[in-house]
Design an enzyme around this catalytic site. Structure first.
Site, short mmCIF file in Angstrom:
data_model
loop_
_atom_site.label_atom_id
_atom_site.label_comp_id
_atom_site.label_asym_id
_atom_site.label_seq_id
_atom_site.Cartn_x
_atom_site.Cartn_y
_atom_site.Cartn_z
N CYS A 1 0.85 -1.20 0.00
CA CYS A 1 0.00 0.00 0.00
C CYS A 1 0.87 1.24 0.00
O CYS A 1 2.10 1.17 0.08
CB CYS A 1 -0.92 0.00 1.23
SG CYS A 1 -0.01 0.05 2.79
N CYS B 1 3.25 1.65 2.84
CA CYS B 1 4.50 0.89 2.71
C CYS B 1 5.54 1.69 1.94
O CYS B 1 6.71 1.75 2.34
CB CYS B 1 4.24 -0.43 1.99
SG CYS B 1 3.13 -1.56 2.87
N ASP C 1 24.67 -36.31 18.20
CA ASP C 1 23.46 -36.19 18.99
C ASP C 1 22.77 -37.55 18.95
O ASP C 1 22.92 -38.29 17.98
CB ASP C 1 22.56 -35.11 18.40
CG ASP C 1 21.20 -35.08 19.08
OD1 ASP C 1 21.16 -34.93 20.30
OD2 ASP C 1 20.19 -35.22 18.36
N ASP D 1 20.55 -32.89 14.28
CA ASP D 1 19.44 -32.64 13.37
C ASP D 1 18.36 -31.76 13.96
O ASP D 1 17.41 -31.39 13.26
CB ASP D 1 18.80 -33.98 12.94
CG ASP D 1 17.96 -34.59 14.05
OD1 ASP D 1 18.33 -34.42 15.23
OD2 ASP D 1 16.93 -35.22 13.73
N ASP E 1 20.18 -28.62 18.72
CA ASP E 1 21.56 -28.89 18.34
C ASP E 1 22.27 -27.65 17.79
O ASP E 1 23.47 -27.69 17.52
CB ASP E 1 21.62 -30.00 17.27
CG ASP E 1 21.17 -31.34 17.83
OD1 ASP E 1 21.43 -31.60 19.01
OD2 ASP E 1 20.54 -32.12 17.08
#
Length: 846
Positions: free
Chosen positions: A38, A41, A524, A723, A727
């Site tokens: 708009c 913005c 892990d 993962d 981690d």
């Protein structure tokens, strides 16, 4: 200073807002801005840009989503403009393009290009990729255009050809063809010169046919032919070589033109002004000038062919995206180019077609072959609702896919971009070569001058001038900084490209060298060493009548988390038909559990350690929890309104390949450890099953990073494999972080290396290919240094007084060309790298 001005700017800090700079000093840029919806913005963007010091005028157009900015380049940088837009909450899109450049022979060439381009006020960044003869430039368009970038490259002594489009690597064929044409012409002109100087019968026969004085006629003919070589095909050395001298940074081209130019100039003077020289010195060396240029062109051509092959892995990845796709428009299929697709488009993919977008299958089912992207050999079954990625192959079904990412936003494009960024990285091992190359050319010029002076006065014989000239020319043309400059980038390019095709993505080039030297691998546990799909296998109370209400409370709370252990409770409840409700005030307690309110009850689900911290007595449940841990099961205790009321035992099977990978790493004298938030008994049971001796249990996510950092501070070179979101700190603290491609975005973005798929086999593959690449780099560097250490003294005539051995300029030129070919050819061997084989087969998981 205008954006098109190619004068090198001195660095100047931003000045005060007021300036006396006239309009002629302003630079105009235009760039797209995403996210504007708009007029408010556009105003916000205008205000943000107007506040940047040095900005004179801002216009933001909502219809075109573009910002136009005039600014004083002496007081602000283009990155300040893009940063201001980003801080305002919008996304600036600068122009970016690759340019193919020739004669990228050493570090001096790269530094000169970087300096000249960055001096332009519209340029954001410059990335020089010497192994590909490529320069990537990011800039704010406006006054500076593609042609302007090309002008700057020409000013730097390295004219560039823009490489356009996602499949534009093939455009590099044309410069190779031009080099082949130059080589053909040079061969045609230099062959007669060589015959005249080396084959006396040809010289005698031609002298009888041509009129004029005997020496002058033949010399004049050689002059014409050699001039054609020197100023024709040899211009590709002449122009950048002279430009390098002007910038006071002589390079490989400078050495070539100095050596061949000296021979050509000397011979020209002998031809047209022989009276300047004593009779014994009236020899011409047009053959040295012409043939040396030809031989070096031959070496460059062979090098270009070999370097073209180094990019085949990246080119293969780029080719995975089809040029044309079938878009569904109002129920009708229509063929369009890939670049015409937008997010939300529906595309039809037929059996045998490559999937053109990242998206969700709307209808249909098929086996999807991802082998070219991930190295996984077994096709994966996909159905409606499943996600697919660009570049994979539909093997047997008709699919309709809704596009979620297209073009440069697809996973395939991001992989290619990451690979190319890694390929442009300077590895620490290259620093020695860089330091040598910085002083190499001036040192060679000094040695050549000293060689000339020495042989000129050695013995005072009539042939002293001839010996001095030929020795100096040999020194200049045999010296090869090219091989030192290519030793690392050529190997990195082939190695990372091959790794990408096998499913190992080096996001940072430094990780390639770091991984090759690691002595410890920490894994892990949950989702890495285990499958990451835990399931409830034990519970208490066992009576279904009392279990259902307990499970409803615990599983309802766990709907607020994505942790695998919590999701296992949700799945268990759904399997039993237990009704779930939306929890209130759910709060995760990192690595230990979850608390919240369900149906007006305060519920706490977590580890025994968490309940102890909260002052809750588990009673008889503590003994059963310890029993579960001894069986490698994870206990989850449930407390309701401050009282422990139940217990669930969760099993997460280890990956079938995990023990083999751990064993293979230990055979390479690498210490293997496991880090987990589980209790000591669970961790010990898993460790014993896999053969892991170094175990760190009850480690919270916050402590993981500190644990890894502590090992690194003690001098251990640690690779961490994980993962999950928790981690992230450990991946960042490790010497090199490796994330499984099936993991979370946080893990993948934090890691230095991403392993496609969910198997552990690529951990071993990444280690092997990094070691193979570093071995190739070291071999290249040893060759490059030994070549120059041995041949420069030989060319200078060091052995001539003792054994009468020297090095002819023509042989020196050939040796110089072949030295680079050897380095590139040796690097190409990495393209045939095959995954290591364990007891169960190739390292990639199946």
């Amino acid at each position: 200073m205008k954006c098109m001005d190619t004068t090198i700017l001195p660095e100047a800090p931003p000045g005060p807002k007021n300036s006396s700079s006239g309009e002629k000093d302003l630079c105009l840029v235009q760039f797209p801005v995403l996210g504007m919806t708009c007029a408010a913005c556009t105003r916000r963007v205008e205000k943000a840009l107007s506040k940047v010091p040095g900005v004179a005028e801002v216009t933001v157009n909502l219809a075109t989503n573009r910002a136009q900015v005039s600014f004083d380049p002496a007081r602000t940088l283009p990155v300040d403009l893009t940063t201001a837009v980003e801080k305002a909450g919008y996304t600036p899109l600068p122009e970016q393009a690759d340019f193919y450049v020739e004669s990228l022979t050493d570090r001096a060439s790269e530094d000169r290009i970087d300096k000249v381009l960055k001096a332009n006020p519209a340029v954001l960044s410059v990335l020089v990729l010497p192994a590909q003869n490529r320069v990537r430039v990011s800039w704010l368009p406006g006054e500076l255009t593609f042609q302007g970038i090309q002008a700057l490259l020409t000013r730097a002594g390295h004219p560039g050809v823009p490489i356009e489009g996602e499949g534009a690597l093939s455009r590099e064929i044309e410069p190779v063809r031009a080099l082949r044409r130059s080589l053909a012409l040079s061969l045609l002109l230099s062959a007669p010169v060589l015959l005249l100087s080396m084959v006396p019968p040809v010289k005698t026969a031609l002298q009888q046919l041509l009129p004029g004085p005997e020496p002058f006629t033949l010399h004049f003919l050689e002059f014409l032919l050699s001039a054609g070589v020197f100023f024709g095909p040899g211009a590709r050395f002449l122009k950048p070589g002279l430009s390098a001298y002007r910038h006071l940074s002589p390079d490989m081209n400078s050495l070539v033109i100095t050596g061949t130019g000296a021979a050509f100039l000397y011979s020209t003077l002998v031809t047209f002004a022989p009276f300047l020289f004593p009779s014994p010195a009236r020899h011409v060396y047009f053959d040295s000038a012409a043939v040396v240029v030809t031989v070096i062109l031959l070496g460059r051509y062979l090098e270009a062919l070999a370097k073209g092959r180094t990019g085949r892995s990246v080119e293969a990845l780029l080719s995975l995206a089809p040029d044309q796709v079938t878009r569904i428009e109002e129920g009708t299929d229509r063929k369009v180019f890939l670049r015409e697709l937008s997010v939300g488009d529906r595309v039809r993919v037929r059996p045998g077609d490559r999937i053109p977008v990242d998206g969700v299958i709307e209808s249909g089912e098929a086996l999807i072959d991802s082998s070219m992207m991930t190295g996984e050999p077994v096709p994966e079954f996909k159905k409606a609702g499943d996600r697919v990625v660009c570049g994979t192959v539909d093997t047997d079904g008709l699919l309709v896919i809704v596009a979620e990412a297209v073009g440069s936003e697809t996973r395939l494009s991001r992989i290619v971009q990451a690979v190319m960024r890694a390929q442009g990285t300077r590895l620490p091992v290259q620093r020695l070569a860089d330091r040598v190359v910085e002083v190499f050319t001036p040192a060679v010029l000094t040695v050549a001058a000293a060689t000339f002076v020495f042989w000129l006065f050695w013995g005072h014989s009539p042939s002293s001038l001839t010996t001095a000239l030929l020795s100096a020319v040999s020194v200049l043309v045999v010296a090869c900084p090219c091989a030192m400059g290519l030793a690392t980038p050529a190997a990195v390019m082939v190695g990372t490209g091959r790794a990408a095709t096998l499913g190992v993505l080096f996001r940072k080039g430094e990780a390639l060298e770091t991984l090759a030297g690691i002595d410890t691998v920490l894994f892990d546990k949950t989702g890495t060493l285990t499958l990451g799909h835990p399931r409830v296998v034990r519970w208490r109370p066992e009576d279904p009548a009392t279990l259902a209400p307990l499970l409803s409370l615990a599983a309802s709370l766990e709907t607020a988390t994505t942790h695998p252990l919590g999701r296992s409770l949700v799945s268990f409840a759904k399997e039993r038909g237990v009704e779930l409700v939306v929890p209130e005030n759910a709060r995760a307690i990192a690595g230990r559990g979850l608390s919240g309110r369900v149906l007006d009850h305060e519920i706490l689900v977590g580890s025994p350690a968490l309940l102890s911290e909260r002052g809750l007595d588990p009673g008889d449940f503590s003994r059963e929890a310890a029993s579960l841990e001894s069986q490698a099961l994870t206990p989850l205790l449930v407390a309701c309104d401050g009282k422990v009321v139940g217990l669930f035992g969760v099993a997460d099977p280890v990956r079938p390949e995990a023990r083999q990978i751990v064993s293979a790493l230990k055979e390479k004298s690498i210490r293997v450890g496991m880090v987990t938030g589980d209790g000591a008994d669970v961790a010990r049971a898993v460790g014993e099953e896999l053969g892991i001796g170094e175990i760190f249990s009850r480690v919270s996510p916050e402590e993981k990073g500190g644990l890894v950092a502590g090992l690194v501070e003690k001098g251990r070179r640690v690779a961490f494999v994980g993962d999950g979101i928790n981690d992230g700190p450990a991946l960042a603290a490790a010497s090199v972080g490796m994330a499984l491609g099936s993991g979370t975005d946080v893990a993948i973005e934090t890691a230095d290396i991403t392993l496609s798929g969910s198997g552990l086999g690529k951990v071993l593959l990444a280690l092997e290919i990094s070691r193979a690449t570093m071995g190739t780099i070291r071999m290249n560097l040893v060759w490059a240094f030994l070549y120059n250490i041995l041949l420069i003294p030989l060319a200078a005539g060091l052995l001539r007084p003792f054994f009468g051995i020297g090095l002819d300029p023509m042989l020196a030129g050939g040796a110089m060309g072949l030295s680079s070919v050897f380095v590139v050819g040796n690097s190409l061997r990495l393209g045939r790298f095959e995954p290591p084989v364990t007891e169960a087969g190739p390292s990639h998981s199946q």
